[in-house]
Design a protein around this motif. Structure first.
Motif, PDB file in Angstrom:
ATOM      1  N   TYR A   1       0.844  -1.190   0.000  1.00  0.00           N
ATOM      2  CA  TYR A   1       0.000   0.000   0.000  1.00  0.00           C
ATOM      3  C   TYR A   1       0.884   1.246   0.000  1.00  0.00           C
ATOM      4  O   TYR A   1       1.972   1.249   0.576  1.00  0.00           O
ATOM      5  CB  TYR A   1      -0.892   0.057   1.245  1.00  0.00           C
ATOM      6  CG  TYR A   1      -1.979  -0.982   1.280  1.00  0.00           C
ATOM      7  CD1 TYR A   1      -1.732  -2.268   1.744  1.00  0.00           C
ATOM      8  CD2 TYR A   1      -3.270  -0.673   0.863  1.00  0.00           C
ATOM      9  CE1 TYR A   1      -2.741  -3.227   1.784  1.00  0.00           C
ATOM     10  CE2 TYR A   1      -4.289  -1.617   0.905  1.00  0.00           C
ATOM     11  CZ  TYR A   1      -4.006  -2.887   1.372  1.00  0.00           C
ATOM     12  OH  TYR A   1      -5.007  -3.823   1.415  1.00  0.00           O
TER      13      TYR A   1
ATOM     14  N   PHE B   1      -4.130   0.742  -2.254  1.00  0.00           N
ATOM     15  CA  PHE B   1      -3.662  -0.581  -2.643  1.00  0.00           C
ATOM     16  C   PHE B   1      -2.816  -0.523  -3.902  1.00  0.00           C
ATOM     17  O   PHE B   1      -3.209   0.101  -4.894  1.00  0.00           O
ATOM     18  CB  PHE B   1      -4.873  -1.492  -2.853  1.00  0.00           C
ATOM     19  CG  PHE B   1      -4.564  -2.840  -3.408  1.00  0.00           C
ATOM     20  CD1 PHE B   1      -4.804  -3.142  -4.734  1.00  0.00           C
ATOM     21  CD2 PHE B   1      -4.040  -3.835  -2.590  1.00  0.00           C
ATOM     22  CE1 PHE B   1      -4.541  -4.399  -5.244  1.00  0.00           C
ATOM     23  CE2 PHE B   1      -3.768  -5.092  -3.094  1.00  0.00           C
ATOM     24  CZ  PHE B   1      -4.015  -5.375  -4.416  1.00  0.00           C
TER      25      PHE B   1
ATOM     26  N   GLN C   1       0.737   5.183   1.260  1.00  0.00           N
ATOM     27  CA  GLN C   1      -0.033   6.119   2.070  1.00  0.00           C
ATOM     28  C   GLN C   1       0.612   7.497   2.008  1.00  0.00           C
ATOM     29  O   GLN C   1       1.649   7.741   2.625  1.00  0.00           O
ATOM     30  CB  GLN C   1      -0.144   5.653   3.521  1.00  0.00           C
ATOM     31  CG  GLN C   1      -1.091   6.517   4.346  1.00  0.00           C
ATOM     32  CD  GLN C   1      -1.306   5.986   5.752  1.00  0.00           C
ATOM     33  OE1 GLN C   1      -0.491   5.239   6.280  1.00  0.00           O
ATOM     34  NE2 GLN C   1      -2.416   6.372   6.375  1.00  0.00           N
TER      35      GLN C   1
ATOM     36  N   GLY D   1      -5.630   7.904   3.387  1.00  0.00           N
ATOM     37  CA  GLY D   1      -5.616   6.505   3.758  1.00  0.00           C
ATOM     38  C   GLY D   1      -4.734   5.714   2.815  1.00  0.00           C
ATOM     39  O   GLY D   1      -4.385   6.180   1.729  1.00  0.00           O
ATOM     40  N   PRO D   2      -4.336   4.512   3.210  1.00  0.00           N
ATOM     41  CA  PRO D   2      -3.504   3.671   2.325  1.00  0.00           C
ATOM     42  C   PRO D   2      -4.219   3.350   1.019  1.00  0.00           C
ATOM     43  O   PRO D   2      -5.437   3.135   1.020  1.00  0.00           O
ATOM     44  CB  PRO D   2      -3.303   2.402   3.165  1.00  0.00           C
ATOM     45  CG  PRO D   2      -3.509   2.817   4.580  1.00  0.00           C
ATOM     46  CD  PRO D   2      -4.563   3.880   4.519  1.00  0.00           C
TER      47      PRO D   2
END
Lengths: 117, 111
Positions: free
Chosen positions: A35, A45, A37, A42-43
């Motif tokens: 991931y 994918f 970030q 937010g992270p």
């Protein structure tokens, strides 16, 4: 038991360079996910690997690539670095095939902080 | 486009207060919703909610999934300074082995 480990912890690169980030999953886990970030987000994918096969890919350019080794550790490579690649790169491991989406818990490593100048 | 939205973006409360964090989602083929706590780097797992388990509780933390409203809440009662963190919501789908994360809610608990 050791948790998910990642190396290096911090990295500074310049635009155009290439970088390789490493991840070792929890012992017994065969699935690794990557991931990105960005600060304040937010992270996002990037990839998921299970048993050395790519099982999922996020919306990232081809400059991003990854692989998983027979011991289930994984590397994330980023070529031709851009300033926008500066982020915390997180690796997560889980025991199942779906990277945690099916219900097995996904455990995150401490991340690699990449700064591109 | 699949997306996860969390609210509020940030929250400042006093110790002992109760807080409710919200997560709403629009995804295709919903499979699961997870809550994580991120203090410095690695997100740590809190709860997973699915169609077969729509309510979870652990100590002062609890979470409910509302599949009709496509949302979830995370409740923290009797907050402590150690609860200060970013709380992330992530949704997994049947199509593709990935999670979609929200931007997180930053919680600050003041003594």
């Amino acid at each position: 038991d050791a948790g998910v480990t990642q190396s290096p912890t911090h990295l500074i690169k310049t635009r155009g360079q290439q970088v390789t980030l490493r991840c070792s999953p929890i012992s017994g886990h065969k699935s690794v996910s990557w991931y990105q970030q960005v600060l304040g987000q937010g992270p996002q994918f990037i990839f998921q690997y299970y048993e050395k096969e790519e099982r999922g890919r996020g919306n990232f350019p081809d400059r991003f690539s990854a692989r998983q080794f027979p011991n289930y550790s994984s590397e994330l490579n980023v070529n031709a670095l851009l300033l926008g690649d500066s982020a915390l790169y997180l690796c997560a491991s889980s025991s199942g095939t779906s990277g945690g989406a099916a219900g097995e818990t996904q455990y995150f490593g401490p991340g690699t902080r990449l700064l591109v100048l | 486009e699949d997306k996860v939205v969390q609210s509020p973006l940030s929250l400042v409360v006093h110790e002992g207060d109760t807080v409710t964090l919200n997560c709403s989602y629009e995804v295709t083929n919903f499979r699961s919703l997870l809550w994580y706590k991120q203090e410095k780097k690695a997100p740590t797992f809190l709860f997973m909610l699915t169609s077969s388990g729509i309510e979870k509780k652990s100590g002062r933390l609890s979470s409910i999934l509302d599949k009709k409203e496509l949302s979830s809440i995370l409740n923290i009662t009797a907050t402590q300074t150690g609860d200060s963190a970013i709380y992330l919501c992530a949704v997994g789908t049947h199509t593709g082995n990935q999670f979609y994360f929200g931007t997180g809610t930053s919680l600050t608990v003041i003594p």
